[in-house]
Design a protein around this motif. Structure first.
Motif, PDB file in Angstrom:
ATOM      1  N   ALA A 177      31.009  41.767  28.532  1.00 49.12           N
ATOM      2  CA  ALA A 177      31.321  41.707  30.019  1.00 49.12           C
ATOM      3  C   ALA A 177      30.469  42.543  30.627  1.00 49.12           C
ATOM      4  O   ALA A 177      29.919  43.465  30.097  1.00 49.12           O
ATOM      5  CB  ALA A 177      32.692  41.883  30.521  1.00 49.12           C
TER       6      ALA A 177
ATOM      7  N   TYR B 286      42.591  34.403  40.167  1.00 52.55           N
ATOM      8  CA  TYR B 286      41.432  35.160  40.506  1.00 52.55           C
ATOM      9  C   TYR B 286      41.456  35.003  42.044  1.00 52.55           C
ATOM     10  O   TYR B 286      41.689  34.124  42.683  1.00 52.55           O
ATOM     11  CB  TYR B 286      40.300  34.671  40.165  1.00 52.55           C
ATOM     12  CG  TYR B 286      40.348  34.770  38.424  1.00 52.55           C
ATOM     13  CD1 TYR B 286      39.998  35.743  37.656  1.00 52.55           C
ATOM     14  CD2 TYR B 286      40.635  33.414  37.804  1.00 52.55           C
ATOM     15  CE1 TYR B 286      39.932  35.931  36.248  1.00 52.55           C
ATOM     16  CE2 TYR B 286      40.776  33.646  36.308  1.00 52.55           C
ATOM     17  CZ  TYR B 286      40.565  34.712  35.746  1.00 52.55           C
ATOM     18  OH  TYR B 286      40.610  34.768  34.381  1.00 52.55           O
TER      19      TYR B 286
ATOM     20  N   GLU C 165      33.469  33.303  41.265  1.00 56.77           N
ATOM     21  CA  GLU C 165      32.565  33.863  40.429  1.00 56.77           C
ATOM     22  C   GLU C 165      33.667  34.476  39.043  1.00 56.77           C
ATOM     23  O   GLU C 165      33.264  34.339  37.821  1.00 56.77           O
ATOM     24  CB  GLU C 165      31.891  34.999  40.622  1.00 56.77           C
ATOM     25  CG  GLU C 165      30.899  34.513  41.778  1.00 56.77           C
ATOM     26  CD  GLU C 165      31.305  34.415  43.227  1.00 56.77           C
ATOM     27  OE1 GLU C 165      32.333  35.018  43.577  1.00 56.77           O
ATOM     28  OE2 GLU C 165      30.735  33.559  43.940  1.00 56.77           O
ATOM     29  N   SER C 166      34.830  34.937  39.416  1.00 58.72           N
ATOM     30  CA  SER C 166      35.711  35.563  38.333  1.00 58.72           C
ATOM     31  C   SER C 166      36.256  34.567  37.319  1.00 58.72           C
ATOM     32  O   SER C 166      36.155  34.700  36.299  1.00 58.72           O
ATOM     33  CB  SER C 166      36.564  36.461  38.737  1.00 58.72           C
ATOM     34  OG  SER C 166      36.398  37.398  39.846  1.00 58.72           O
TER      35      SER C 166
ATOM     36  N   GLN D  11      26.996  29.452  35.287  1.00 58.09           N
ATOM     37  CA  GLN D  11      27.530  30.008  34.320  1.00 58.09           C
ATOM     38  C   GLN D  11      27.592  29.067  32.915  1.00 58.09           C
ATOM     39  O   GLN D  11      28.391  29.290  32.070  1.00 58.09           O
ATOM     40  CB  GLN D  11      29.033  30.489  34.279  1.00 58.09           C
ATOM     41  CG  GLN D  11      29.339  31.620  35.307  1.00 58.09           C
ATOM     42  CD  GLN D  11      28.884  32.801  34.584  1.00 58.09           C
ATOM     43  OE1 GLN D  11      28.648  32.904  33.334  1.00 58.09           O
ATOM     44  NE2 GLN D  11      28.379  33.844  35.356  1.00 58.09           N
TER      45      GLN D  11
ATOM     46  N   ARG E 213      33.387  33.117  35.318  1.00 58.48           N
ATOM     47  CA  ARG E 213      32.721  33.856  34.145  1.00 58.48           C
ATOM     48  C   ARG E 213      34.007  33.585  33.117  1.00 58.48           C
ATOM     49  O   ARG E 213      33.464  33.929  31.909  1.00 58.48           O
ATOM     50  CB  ARG E 213      32.672  35.134  34.904  1.00 58.48           C
ATOM     51  CG  ARG E 213      31.302  35.692  35.111  1.00 58.48           C
ATOM     52  CD  ARG E 213      30.164  35.853  34.111  1.00 58.48           C
ATOM     53  NE  ARG E 213      30.407  36.847  32.966  1.00 58.48           N
ATOM     54  CZ  ARG E 213      30.367  36.608  31.981  1.00 58.48           C
ATOM     55  NH1 ARG E 213      30.182  35.510  31.451  1.00 58.48           N
ATOM     56  NH2 ARG E 213      30.290  37.663  31.083  1.00 58.48           N
TER      57      ARG E 213
ATOM     58  N   GLN F  76      35.899  45.046  35.666  1.00 55.55           N
ATOM     59  CA  GLN F  76      36.369  44.125  36.567  1.00 55.55           C
ATOM     60  C   GLN F  76      36.260  42.426  35.607  1.00 55.55           C
ATOM     61  O   GLN F  76      37.309  42.064  35.514  1.00 55.55           O
ATOM     62  CB  GLN F  76      35.800  43.845  37.909  1.00 55.55           C
ATOM     63  CG  GLN F  76      35.953  42.381  38.524  1.00 55.55           C
ATOM     64  CD  GLN F  76      37.197  42.564  39.633  1.00 55.55           C
ATOM     65  OE1 GLN F  76      37.079  43.573  40.433  1.00 55.55           O
ATOM     66  NE2 GLN F  76      37.696  41.701  39.911  1.00 55.55           N
ATOM     67  N   GLU F  77      35.276  42.290  35.186  1.00 56.43           N
ATOM     68  CA  GLU F  77      34.918  41.177  34.568  1.00 56.43           C
ATOM     69  C   GLU F  77      35.630  41.408  33.182  1.00 56.43           C
ATOM     70  O   GLU F  77      36.046  40.220  32.680  1.00 56.43           O
ATOM     71  CB  GLU F  77      33.575  41.169  34.436  1.00 56.43           C
ATOM     72  CG  GLU F  77      33.057  39.714  34.005  1.00 56.43           C
ATOM     73  CD  GLU F  77      31.418  39.692  33.814  1.00 56.43           C
ATOM     74  OE1 GLU F  77      30.702  39.908  34.686  1.00 56.43           O
ATOM     75  OE2 GLU F  77      30.809  39.499  32.738  1.00 56.43           O
TER      76      GLU F  77
ATOM     77  N   ASP G 222      38.869  40.266  33.931  1.00 59.49           N
ATOM     78  CA  ASP G 222      38.870  38.711  34.302  1.00 59.49           C
ATOM     79  C   ASP G 222      38.904  37.725  33.128  1.00 59.49           C
ATOM     80  O   ASP G 222      39.778  36.786  32.898  1.00 59.49           O
ATOM     81  CB  ASP G 222      37.644  38.244  35.015  1.00 59.49           C
ATOM     82  CG  ASP G 222      37.696  38.849  36.693  1.00 59.49           C
ATOM     83  OD1 ASP G 222      38.794  39.140  37.025  1.00 59.49           O
ATOM     84  OD2 ASP G 222      36.535  38.872  37.423  1.00 59.49           O
TER      85      ASP G 222
END
Ligand code: ADP
Ligand code: MG
Length: 711
Positions: free
Chosen positions: A280, A438, A442-443, A324, A446, A284-285, A288
């Motif tokens: 990641a 989320y 994007e979250s 992604q 990902r 945050q990611e 996620d």
């Protein structure tokens, strides 16, 4: 399971040495956290100045404690740590968490202090977390132990977390508590005097309460051990890593292509990819991804269906998914018909399915059930913007209903709730039910993409590196010969010879010094030929006009020979000779290289480009040794992978031959650690076979020679 690490996570009694009555101190915070979060064992504060801390009796020293002590948390000033540790040893303490700072991280005498700490702890057979850490935590209700000084306690869960940074640890626990991410164990490893990330991967791999492992890393202590462990552990439990200091490398100055393109970061990426660890970019990611991995099934493939109540979010999610590597799949006609029957004409029944603003919680149920039943779909994302007249919590429970009713639950469902302020409603309901929720498209994209990567890893065959029959002794002789000559690189024809003895096809060639020799060589190779001026200092021959290709006759050869000699003479270049090669036309130019990283060892590179490789930077890295699957992944993971396939009338190149060449190089650099850098650029790839036409090799010190052995 019994392990020496159990004493950290399942102690029946804890001494807090350096406990304090002042609420603004770490010594107070630790006692407070243990009591406030309901630690089920006994806490013994130790403080020579106080008879009670936090309303419980305190002891002047560890040896004054009446009962046994399994774990000691040490928060005394650095000067006192060694004495305390010795006393803990005498008391029979099994494990220590040393929070105190002032050790290796400060350098100088701190380094010596840490070495002594290690000695004393080892002499008593005690395991150590830290020093310079923020503590450990186990949310298992049987222990409910928060032995950290972080202000927040995350809810219990199945994710175990190790942080190499204490400061990040506090942020991580805050974040987990705020977002309702369930943590099982948390360890801040600090300076890793004893307990390392590797020990934890090993422990958590066997630990029933841990389903997902997360790591915040600053460096790798022992990359080889990590690779070996992680490769096995990731077959059953995902590991997600956020590595700080992520910079796109290329900073290292080196003459060779691979050296210039490889950096620490690519080594880490390669290492993680080769052992199935997900990476990641931020904390945050990391969360996620963890949220999705906790409860949801791993999708079979990358085909996603999106269900939404507004067009905009649908498009945003679709874009995020595509970037992604996820596919916004065409829904089957059956599914479209099924949706058409229940939704108004303005709704879109194609993916992304837009049920428009009138969608109710029931609409979500219908649409999700329909897309999940579609054989073209591997995963679903349900998105909603705060709908007018519909309660978000109802939409959330509808989604939860679908998730719970699915048997088998083989397709993941992720939710995107675009709340206007704060944490959108419905989020807690989803999270509690195990559906990741989320705020940003994007979250979700990902997280889903990480799950798809993990699926690929699970399906990847377990392969040992191949072993090829090669002339190892001949290679050694070439390298030793150059070293005996006092050189740190091979001459071009030596480098090509090195490839040959490792079974790599090399274009016909000969080094010449006179015109007559060059004529003979050309006749031998067969026209058309290539002529290259070879000189010790010249790294990129094209840059100095030292390469002439497609020479078709002796007449052209005579002219080119004189030309090269004159030109390089004018440039003051010390000529070694003229290399005559057969001109191999029609191949696609690839580069296969290797450079050595001090911590990670040999890093292999594959890419496209020939003389443009540094401009294109379209390359992939893996650490040696590579198995066939690794080498094949290098070919498929570059951006221009399609250029190796059938393309614009050109047939596809011999990928098996490229894969074999990469593996042979892998074997060579492990057989001969004194090969410090190597570049075949280009390795021409044809529909059948490959040919190395240019090779550069830098040699390092012989592995037998160490700096210590020098006078
Ligand atoms: P350098 O990389 O030092 O500039 P090369 O030997 O790689 O020199 O030659 C430069 C370019 O010339 C190669 O990238 C390739 O396009 C072409 N070339 C060189 N040798 C051959 C050969 N034997 N057959 C076909 N093309 C060649
Ligand atoms: Mg070249």
């Amino acid at each position: 399971m019994t392990s020496s690490l159990d004493a950290f996570f399942q102690p029946r009694s804890i001494a807090v040495v350096g406990a304090s009555r002042r609420p603004d101190t770490i010594g107070y915070q630790i006692v407070d956290n243990l009591l406030r979060h309901g630690y089920t064992g006994v806490v013994y504060p130790v403080n020579p100045m106080a008879s009670a801390v936090h309303s419980i009796p305190s002891y002047p020293s560890v040896s004054d404690i009446p009962g046994t002590v399994e774990l000691a948390v040490i928060v005394v000033p650095k000067e006192l740590v060694l004495d305390v540790v010795d006393e803990c040893g005498k008391k029979g303490v099994k494990a220590l968490v040393v929070i105190s700072a002032g050790f290796k991280e400060v350098g100088g005498e701190g380094v010596a202090r840490e070495a002594r700490l290690a000695e004393v702890a080892r002499s008593w057979g005690m395991r150590v977390v830290g020093p310079n850490c923020m503590g450990i935590l186990n949310t298992d209700p049987a222990f409910s132990m928060n032995a950290t000084f972080a202000p927040s306690m995350p809810p219990p869960g199945c994710t175990s977390f190790m942080s190499q940074s204490g400061a990040m640890g506090v942020t991580i626990l805050d974040y987990a508590a705020e977002y309702g991410i369930g943590i099982h164990h948390f360890v801040s490893v600090g300076n890793k005097l004893d307990l390392s990330g590797n020990d934890l991967v090993e422990y958590w791999g066997q630990d029933e309460g841990t389903r997902v492992m997360l790591m915040y890393l600053e460096n790798f202590g022992n990359p080889q051990r990590f690779t070996t462990l992680a490769r096995t552990m990731t077959r059953t439990k995902p590991i997600v890593v956020v590595k700080s200091g992520r910079t796109k490398a290329g900073a290292r100055a080196a003459a060779s292509h691979t050296g210039a393109l490889a950096g620490v970061d690519v080594a880490i990426d390669a290492l993680l990819a080769q052992c199935g660890v997900l990476r990641a970019d931020s904390v945050q990611e990391l969360f996620d991804i963890a949220m999705a991995l906790e409860d949801q099934p791993i999708p079979a493939g990358n085909r996603v269906a999106i269900v939404t109540n507004a067009g905009g979010p649908g498009i945003m999610i679709a874009d995020a998914c595509e970037s992604q590597g996820l596919e916004i799949v065409e829904l089957s006609l059956d599914t479209q018909t099924r949706l058409r029957e229940v939704f108004p004409a303005e709704a879109s029944v194609r993916n992304p399915v837009d049920m428009i603003a009138s969608a109710t919680s029931e609409s979500y149920r219908l649409a999700l059930e329909a897309v999940l039943a579609d054989p073209n779909v591997d995963a679903a994302i349900a998105a909603f913007v705060p709908p007018l007249g519909v309660r978000q919590v109802d939409v959330a429970s509808s989604i939860v209903g679908v998730y719970r009713s699915r048997k088998p639950a083989d397709k993941p469902i992720l939710a995107v709730l675009m709340g206007r302020h704060g944490l959108p409603e419905g989020r807690a309901e989803l999270r509690d039910a195990g559906v990741p929720a989320y705020t940003f498209p994007e979250s979700a994209a990902r997280a889903l993409s990480a799950m798809v990567h993990y699926r690929r890893w699970l399906e990847r065959p377990v392969q040992e590196p191949a072993h090829f029959d090669v002339d190892r002794e001949a290679a050694k002789a070439i390298l030793d010969g150059a070293r005996a000559d006092g050189r740190s690189s091979l001459k071009e024809h030596e480098a090509l010879r090195l490839l040959e003895v490792y079974g790599i096809p090399v274009v016909g060639h000969r080094l010449t010094t006179t015109l007559d020799e060059a004529r003979d060589a050309a006749r031998e190779c067969g026209y058309p030929v290539v002529m290259k001026a070879v000189a010790p200092g010249v790294v990129h021959k094209t840059d100095v006009g030292a390469v002439r290709v497609d020479i078709r006759s002796q007449e052209e050869l005579d002219g080119a020979f004189g030309d090269l000699i004159r030109k390089l003479g004018e440039a003051g270049v010390d000529l070694e000779g003229i290399l005559v090669q057969r001109y191999a036309s029609g191949g696609r130019e690839t580069v296969i290289g290797m450079s050595t990283d001090p911590a990670f060892g040999p890093i292999l590179m594959f890419g496209l480009g020939g003389i443009y490789v540094e401009a294109l930077k379209d390359v992939a890295f893996r650490l040696a040794p590579v198995a066939e699957v690794d080498a094949m992944e290098m070919l498929t993971s570059i951006r221009g992978a399609r250029l190796l396939e059938e393309f614009r009338g050109e047939s596809s190149v011999d990928r098996a031959a490229l894969v074999e060449t990469i593996q042979r190089i892998s074997q060579m650099v492990l057989d001969h650690p004194d090969v410090a850098e190597l570049d075949i650029n280009p390795c021409l790839a044809f529909p059948s076979g490959v040919l190395a036409v240019d090779c550069r090799v830098t040699i390092g010190p012989h592995p037998g020679a160490t700096i210590d052995s020098q006078p």
